[in-house]
Motif scaffolding. Structure first.
Motif, PDB file in Angstrom:
ATOM      1  N   LEU A 107       0.747  -1.207  -0.044  1.00 47.22           N
ATOM      2  CA  LEU A 107      -0.295   0.337   0.310  1.00 47.22           C
ATOM      3  C   LEU A 107       0.442   0.961  -0.367  1.00 47.22           C
ATOM      4  O   LEU A 107       0.714   2.034  -0.179  1.00 47.22           O
ATOM      5  N   VAL A 108       2.046   1.548   0.509  1.00 47.17           N
ATOM      6  CA  VAL A 108       3.013   2.173   0.693  1.00 47.17           C
ATOM      7  C   VAL A 108       3.360   2.697  -0.288  1.00 47.17           C
ATOM      8  O   VAL A 108       3.890   3.851  -0.625  1.00 47.17           O
ATOM      9  N   LYS A 109       3.389   1.943  -1.141  1.00 49.55           N
ATOM     10  CA  LYS A 109       4.160   2.255  -2.512  1.00 49.55           C
ATOM     11  C   LYS A 109       3.108   3.057  -3.720  1.00 49.55           C
ATOM     12  O   LYS A 109       3.983   3.790  -4.578  1.00 49.55           O
ATOM     13  N   THR A 110       1.990   3.725  -2.892  1.00 46.18           N
ATOM     14  CA  THR A 110       0.753   3.690  -3.672  1.00 46.18           C
ATOM     15  C   THR A 110       0.931   5.375  -4.097  1.00 46.18           C
ATOM     16  O   THR A 110       0.914   5.711  -2.999  1.00 46.18           O
ATOM     17  N   ASP A 111       1.051   6.245  -4.759  1.00 45.16           N
ATOM     18  CA  ASP A 111       1.019   7.397  -4.267  1.00 45.16           C
ATOM     19  C   ASP A 111      -0.561   7.720  -3.724  1.00 45.16           C
ATOM     20  O   ASP A 111      -0.430   9.392  -3.104  1.00 45.16           O
ATOM     21  N   VAL A 112      -1.532   7.479  -4.028  1.00 41.65           N
ATOM     22  CA  VAL A 112      -3.059   7.609  -3.573  1.00 41.65           C
ATOM     23  C   VAL A 112      -3.420   6.522  -2.710  1.00 41.65           C
ATOM     24  O   VAL A 112      -4.117   5.329  -3.171  1.00 41.65           O
ATOM     25  N   ILE A 113      -4.249   6.902  -1.781  1.00 46.21           N
ATOM     26  CA  ILE A 113      -5.121   5.526  -1.023  1.00 46.21           C
ATOM     27  C   ILE A 113      -6.789   6.524  -0.700  1.00 46.21           C
ATOM     28  O   ILE A 113      -6.511   7.255  -0.495  1.00 46.21           O
ATOM     29  N   VAL A 114      -7.389   5.624  -1.388  1.00 43.36           N
ATOM     30  CA  VAL A 114      -8.371   6.439  -1.049  1.00 43.36           C
ATOM     31  C   VAL A 114      -9.828   5.094  -0.381  1.00 43.36           C
ATOM     32  O   VAL A 114     -10.036   3.969  -0.730  1.00 43.36           O
TER      33      VAL A 114
END
Length: 307
Positions: free
Chosen positions: A59-66
């Motif tokens: 998850l922390v590799k993603t730019d945006v978490i919704v």
């Protein structure tokens, strides 16, 4: 851009996934209990948010978490209160903490509801972010209380990553063109059947005196896009704008659009959980200053394609 959507097959999570998937050079991972139905994503990870541990290294590799999961949005579904507090408070709070522990540097997005305003008898007041989040007014149900608890937490969250919490009014969507438990689908199903000469049951509505603010789901996507593009500061933002009118006025305008008679006898038959809230309206000036945009569609513009 890499995006993670937490939640699948809800009105908001579906719209978010469809929107981001349509953007160039964008990968969209969806985490949810059920696989996407009627829409696609880059990767789907079957996840029970109440039992399974999320892969935060991924998850922390993603730019945006919704965070677009939640429970209790539709009063007609009579969701268990324990589930509301679990999905509306416990799970997202735990997520924000775990993202801090894993050194997340992207943008975390979540949503509140103007139901958090609580019981009021004012006519037409537009409540700003502090009015909603710090409201002293009593709420009418566990859904509103759970959203208020999480909103107050988000107001004071301190993190190295950007965190945006958007307070939403009522929303129209393309799903409103289909039958369902929500008000607009219910009304449209009756109107479509009436115009087609199909058998219908007499509509049954509440008194319709509550005043609400309405925007479109598509406009929410515009807000989110502009907020991400402009890298706005962490905080609480009311998505104001749109139209503001009584539930009865909404119903009457839909009937007029279809040229179907709307009778007084249709109203006052149903009791709603939020009937004691006079005004549901939020002030979007803070958001407008940040992104230069607020929703502005009208009922007639939204549904003109249908008649």
């Amino acid at each position: 851009m890499n995006v993670a959507i937490i939640g699948s097959n809800g009105m908001l999570s579906m719209a978010l996934t469809k929107y981001f998937c349509a953007q160039p050079d964008t990968m969209v991972d969806v985490y949810g209990l059920d696989a996407p139905k009627g829409y696609e994503c880059t990767n789907f990870y079957q996840t029970n948010l109440l039992k399974d541990k999320l892969d935060y290294d991924k998850l922390v590799k993603t730019d945006v978490i919704v965070y677009a999961s939640g429970a209790g949005v539709q009063a007609a579904l009579k969701t268990d209160s324990s589930l509301m507090y679990a999905l509306n408070v416990n799970v997202p709070v735990e997520m924000t903490i775990m993202l801090k522990k894993h050194g997340y540097k992207g943008t975390y997005v979540s949503f509140g509801s103007y139901m958090e305003i609580g019981l009021n008898d004012v006519d037409g007041k537009a409540f700003d972010e502090d009015d909603v989040i710090c409201s002293p007014l009593p709420v009418t149900n566990d859904y509103a209380l759970s959203k208020r608890l999480y909103g107050r937490y988000m107001k004071d969250l301190i993190a190295d990553y950007t965190h945006l919490h958007f307070i939403l009014p009522n929303m129209f969507s393309e799903d409103d063109l289909k039958p369902g438990t929500r008000l607009v689908p219910y009304v449209l199903k009756y109107l479509q059947d009436y115009k087609a000469g199909r058998p219908t049951e007499t509509p049954s509505f509440s008194a319709g005196t509550q005043t609400r603010q309405y925007i479109t789901l598509e406009e929410v996507m515009v807000v989110l896009s502009k907020a991400l593009d402009k890298h706005i500061a962490s905080g609480i933002y009311c998505i104001g704008g749109g139209e503001f009118f009584s539930i009865r006025n909404l119903i009457e305008r839909l009937f007029k659009l279809y040229d179907v008679p709307c009778k007084d006898e249709y109203f006052g038959k149903e009791v709603r959980r939020d009937g004691d809230i006079k005004s549901l309206r939020i002030n979007g000036e803070k958001l407008k200053r940040a992104i230069g945009f607020l929703p502005n569609q009208t009922i007639e513009n939204i549904f003109k394609i249908m008649y």
